[in-house]
Design an enzyme around this catalytic site. Structure first.
Site, PDB file in Angstrom:
ATOM      1  CG  ASP A  13      -4.429  -9.684   1.557  1.00 22.70           C
ATOM      2  OD1 ASP A  13      -5.216  -8.758   1.835  1.00 22.70           O
ATOM      3  OD2 ASP A  13      -4.115 -10.577   2.357  1.00 22.70           O
ATOM      4  CG  ASP A  15      -3.412  -7.180   7.690  1.00 26.79           C
ATOM      5  OD1 ASP A  15      -2.554  -6.342   7.374  1.00 26.79           O
ATOM      6  OD2 ASP A  15      -4.355  -6.936   8.464  1.00 26.79           O
ATOM      7  CG  ASP A 218      -3.369 -14.336   3.945  1.00 23.17           C
ATOM      8  OD1 ASP A 218      -4.026 -13.347   3.529  1.00 23.17           O
ATOM      9  OD2 ASP A 218      -3.221 -14.584   5.148  1.00 23.17           O
TER      10      ASP A 218
END
Length: 273
Positions: A13, A15, A218
């Site tokens: 991922d 961001d 996250d």
């Protein structure tokens, strides 16, 4: 543990993971990115961002692997990964795994009109609103709005209404996932995990051997990715959203946030020797 000498794929991922949640800085990960490139280990960006957003980052990070956009809606293949797909003038083949954005927007408008639910998608917002919500500058916000297979939205209604909204989407062949900042509407067969599985199979087909895989992220929208790969790194997020995975035994939860957590996770799973 894994080794850089074995066939290995890294899915990540952006961001809050490879990029800092607030500053979008990736500098703590530079050394590891160089190590992975030297070992010919593909680093595959798997993000809710659009292709227009990813491409500048892709070149800045010095990557040469495929990348996945819009939570698994599209896979972009460099020519070295192409088998029978058409390649565009820039050397990319695009494989669409989800529903088109135009169809998604048609469904959202119909639901809004018939169910009186309160939400705002990117298509409803000015570029200034997107800038305020994301912290992006104007050119980046414009790139974030160039979507092909998904629609991010801010939910303005109750949790009960959200459950009803989710059922309405399912009835239309769409689904809702939660990212770090937004909810995302996309095709029901589309997910980060499906894109991971597709790319793992593609690399195994190219190499003629099995490939190990690690995923780092996250957010709740990363769960399908975590459940698809051999080992997962759940990076400590700056949110209170619970992240539950199928197999905790092959999952590492970091103490650090963002790219510091990204490095921590790789150091946990990959042997230094």
């Amino acid at each position: 543990m894994f080794s850089l000498a074995q066939p290995l794929l890294i899915f990540t991922d952006l961001d809050g993971s490879l990029l800092d949640h607030d500053t979008y800085d990736h500098s703590p990960a530079i050394e590891w990115l160089a190590r992975l490139k030297a070992a010919d280990v593909p680093v595959i960006l798997n993000t809710s961002k659009t292709a227009a957003e990813v491409l500048p980052l892709y070149h800045e990070l010095g990557l040469d692997a495929p990348f996945v956009t819009e939570n698994g809606g599209c896979v972009y293949l460099p020519e070295s990964w192409v088998i029978n797909e058409d390649v565009d003038v820039d050397g990319w083949a695009r494989v669409v795994l989800g529903a088109s954005r135009s169809r998604i927007l048609t469904v959202l408008e119909a639901i809004r009109e018939t169910e009186s639910l309160r939400f705002r998608g990117f298509a409803d917002m000015t570029h200034q609103e997107v800038m305020t919500l994301t912290g992006l500058d104007e050119p980046s916000a414009r790139r974030a709005c160039q979507r092909e297979a998904s629609e991010p939205l801010i939910w303005r209604d109750s949790e009960t209404a959200l459950d009803h909204f989710r059922l309405e989407l399912i009835g239309a062949g769409l689904e809702l996932t939660r990212g770090g900042r937004f909810h995302h509407v996309m095709g029901e067969t589309c997910s980060k995990g499906r894109a991971c599985g597709w790319l793992i199979s593609r690399l195994e087909q190219r190499l003629g051997t099995s490939v190990s895989s690690i995923a780092l992220g996250d957010g709740p929208n990363d769960v399908s990715m975590f459940d698809t790969v051999d080992a997962a790194v759940i990076i400590r997020g700056k949110h209170d959203q619970p992240i539950e995975v199928r197999d905790e035994a092959r999952t590492y939860r970091t103490h650090e946030h963002g790219p510091h957590g990204w490095v921590e996770g790789l150091e946990h799973w990959i042997s230094a020797s």
